[in-house]
Structures are given as C-alpha cells and as structure tokens.
Design a protein around this motif. Structure first.
Motif, short mmCIF file in Angstrom:
data_model
loop_
_atom_site.label_atom_id
_atom_site.label_comp_id
_atom_site.label_asym_id
_atom_site.label_seq_id
_atom_site.Cartn_x
_atom_site.Cartn_y
_atom_site.Cartn_z
N THR A 43 0.84 -1.19 0.00
CA THR A 43 0.00 0.00 0.00
C THR A 43 0.88 1.25 0.00
OG1 THR A 43 -1.74 -1.14 1.22
CG2 THR A 43 -1.78 1.26 1.28
N PRO A 44 0.61 2.22 -0.90
CA PRO A 44 1.40 3.45 -0.92
C PRO A 44 1.21 4.28 0.35
CG PRO A 44 -0.16 3.37 -2.78
CD PRO A 44 -0.42 2.18 -1.92
N GLY A 45 2.15 5.16 0.62
CA GLY A 45 2.05 6.07 1.75
C GLY A 45 2.55 5.48 3.05
N LEU A 46 3.33 4.41 2.97
CA LEU A 46 3.82 3.74 4.17
C LEU A 46 4.62 4.69 5.07
CD1 LEU A 46 4.40 1.25 5.91
CD2 LEU A 46 6.28 0.72 4.37
N GLU A 47 5.48 5.50 4.49
CA GLU A 47 6.34 6.37 5.29
C GLU A 47 5.53 7.35 6.11
OE1 GLU A 47 6.65 5.96 1.93
OE2 GLU A 47 8.33 4.55 2.01
N LEU A 48 4.49 7.93 5.52
CA LEU A 48 3.64 8.89 6.22
C LEU A 48 2.90 8.20 7.37
CD1 LEU A 48 2.35 11.68 6.50
CD2 LEU A 48 0.63 10.94 4.85
N LYS A 49 2.31 7.05 7.09
CA LYS A 49 1.57 6.34 8.12
C LYS A 49 2.49 5.86 9.24
CE LYS A 49 -2.15 4.94 5.13
NZ LYS A 49 -2.84 3.87 4.44
N ALA A 50 3.65 5.37 8.89
CA ALA A 50 4.58 4.85 9.89
C ALA A 50 5.07 5.96 10.82
CB ALA A 50 5.75 4.16 9.21
N ALA A 51 5.14 7.17 10.29
CA ALA A 51 5.62 8.29 11.10
C ALA A 51 4.54 8.83 12.03
CB ALA A 51 6.11 9.40 10.17
N ARG A 52 3.26 8.64 11.68
CA ARG A 52 2.18 9.30 12.41
C ARG A 52 1.30 8.38 13.25
NH1 ARG A 52 -1.11 12.76 8.46
NH2 ARG A 52 -2.00 13.46 10.42
N TYR A 53 1.24 7.10 12.92
CA TYR A 53 0.28 6.22 13.56
C TYR A 53 0.95 4.96 14.10
CZ TYR A 53 -2.79 9.17 10.80
OH TYR A 53 -3.42 10.25 10.25
N PRO A 54 0.36 4.36 15.13
CA PRO A 54 0.87 3.06 15.57
C PRO A 54 0.70 2.03 14.44
CG PRO A 54 -0.66 3.98 17.18
CD PRO A 54 -0.75 4.83 15.96
N ILE A 55 1.69 1.18 14.28
CA ILE A 55 1.68 0.18 13.21
C ILE A 55 1.54 -1.21 13.82
CG2 ILE A 55 3.01 -0.85 11.31
CD1 ILE A 55 2.11 2.00 10.70
N ILE A 56 0.60 -1.98 13.27
CA ILE A 56 0.39 -3.37 13.68
C ILE A 56 0.61 -4.25 12.46
CG2 ILE A 56 -1.27 -5.04 14.58
CD1 ILE A 56 -2.80 -2.65 15.80
N ALA A 57 1.37 -5.31 12.63
CA ALA A 57 1.54 -6.32 11.58
C ALA A 57 0.68 -7.51 11.94
CB ALA A 57 3.00 -6.73 11.46
N LEU A 58 -0.10 -8.00 10.97
CA LEU A 58 -0.96 -9.16 11.18
C LEU A 58 -0.61 -10.22 10.15
CD1 LEU A 58 -3.35 -10.48 12.65
CD2 LEU A 58 -4.84 -9.47 10.91
N ASP A 59 -0.19 -11.37 10.63
CA ASP A 59 0.19 -12.47 9.76
C ASP A 59 -0.70 -13.67 10.02
OD1 ASP A 59 2.60 -11.72 8.16
OD2 ASP A 59 3.36 -11.21 10.14
N ALA A 60 -0.87 -14.49 8.99
CA ALA A 60 -1.70 -15.69 9.11
C ALA A 60 -0.87 -16.90 9.51
CB ALA A 60 -2.43 -15.97 7.81
N CYS A 61 0.45 -16.80 9.47
CA CYS A 61 1.29 -17.93 9.86
C CYS A 61 2.62 -17.42 10.41
CB CYS A 61 1.53 -18.87 8.67
SG CYS A 61 2.60 -18.19 7.38
N VAL A 62 3.43 -18.33 10.89
CA VAL A 62 4.69 -17.96 11.54
C VAL A 62 5.76 -17.49 10.56
CG1 VAL A 62 4.30 -19.40 13.56
CG2 VAL A 62 5.48 -20.36 11.57
N ASP A 63 5.48 -17.54 9.26
CA ASP A 63 6.44 -16.99 8.29
C ASP A 63 6.58 -15.49 8.45
OD1 ASP A 63 6.94 -19.50 7.27
OD2 ASP A 63 5.68 -19.24 5.50
N SER A 64 5.57 -14.84 9.00
CA SER A 64 5.59 -13.41 9.34
C SER A 64 5.95 -12.51 8.15
CB SER A 64 6.54 -13.15 10.51
OG SER A 64 6.10 -13.86 11.65
N CYS A 65 5.29 -12.74 7.04
CA CYS A 65 5.57 -11.96 5.83
C CYS A 65 5.30 -10.46 6.02
CB CYS A 65 4.75 -12.49 4.66
SG CYS A 65 5.19 -14.18 4.20
N ALA A 66 4.19 -10.12 6.66
CA ALA A 66 3.86 -8.70 6.86
C ALA A 66 4.91 -8.03 7.76
CB ALA A 66 2.48 -8.54 7.46
#
Length: 86
Positions: A43-66
């Motif tokens: 998704t575009p705009g990652l830098e802006l969101k990462a600087a302003r909002y808490p970030i949560i990564a959600l993965d469906a398995c232990v490979d932890s791709c996100a």
C-alpha cells in the motif's frame, strides 16, 4: 471541539495457499468495526503512516511476511500478531 481518535494502521499479509486470506479478512473486519485502518503489503504512503500512527503487523502464519516486509522498509512495528487457525 471535535476529537478525532487516531486508529492504528494494521498491515496484513496477503495470504498464501495454505492459509488463504485469513489475515486480510480479519483486518477488514477490524476496520469495519472501527478498530484499525487496514492496509496491505504494498500500500502506498507507508512512510507517512509509519511516522504518524501506531503500526500493527498481522500475519496468518509464523512466516511473518507482513512483519518482515515492514521491517525491510525500516518501519518500527508497535505490535505483531499471528493468527491461530486451529
């Protein structure tokens, strides 16, 4: 004065053959419930969101791709969750 509640941004993995779209569907449900702003890997705009909002990564398995995708881009992840598909 109107107060705006800052929602965390949840980046969900796109899913794989083994786990389908579980993380994406979960993020979509949480967004509809007003708990997070859902975003997907790429998704575009990652830098802006990462600087302003808490970030949560959600993965469906232990490979932890996100989580790995965000970390490779220098994003500090505030929370990481792996779904239990038992």
């Amino acid at each position: 004065m109107t107060r705006v509640r800052v929602l965390p941004v949840m980046y969900a993995c796109q899913g794989c053959e083994a786990h389908g779209q579980a993380a994406r569907e979960t993020a979509e449900r949480l967004e509809r419930a007003g708990r997070v702003e859902a975003a997907w890997i790429g998704t575009p705009g990652l830098e802006l969101k990462a600087a302003r909002y808490p970030i949560i990564a959600l993965d469906a398995c232990v490979d932890s791709c996100a989580l790995r995708w965000l970390e490779c881009r220098g994003v500090r992840v505030d929370q990481h969750h792996v779904l239990s598909l038992a």
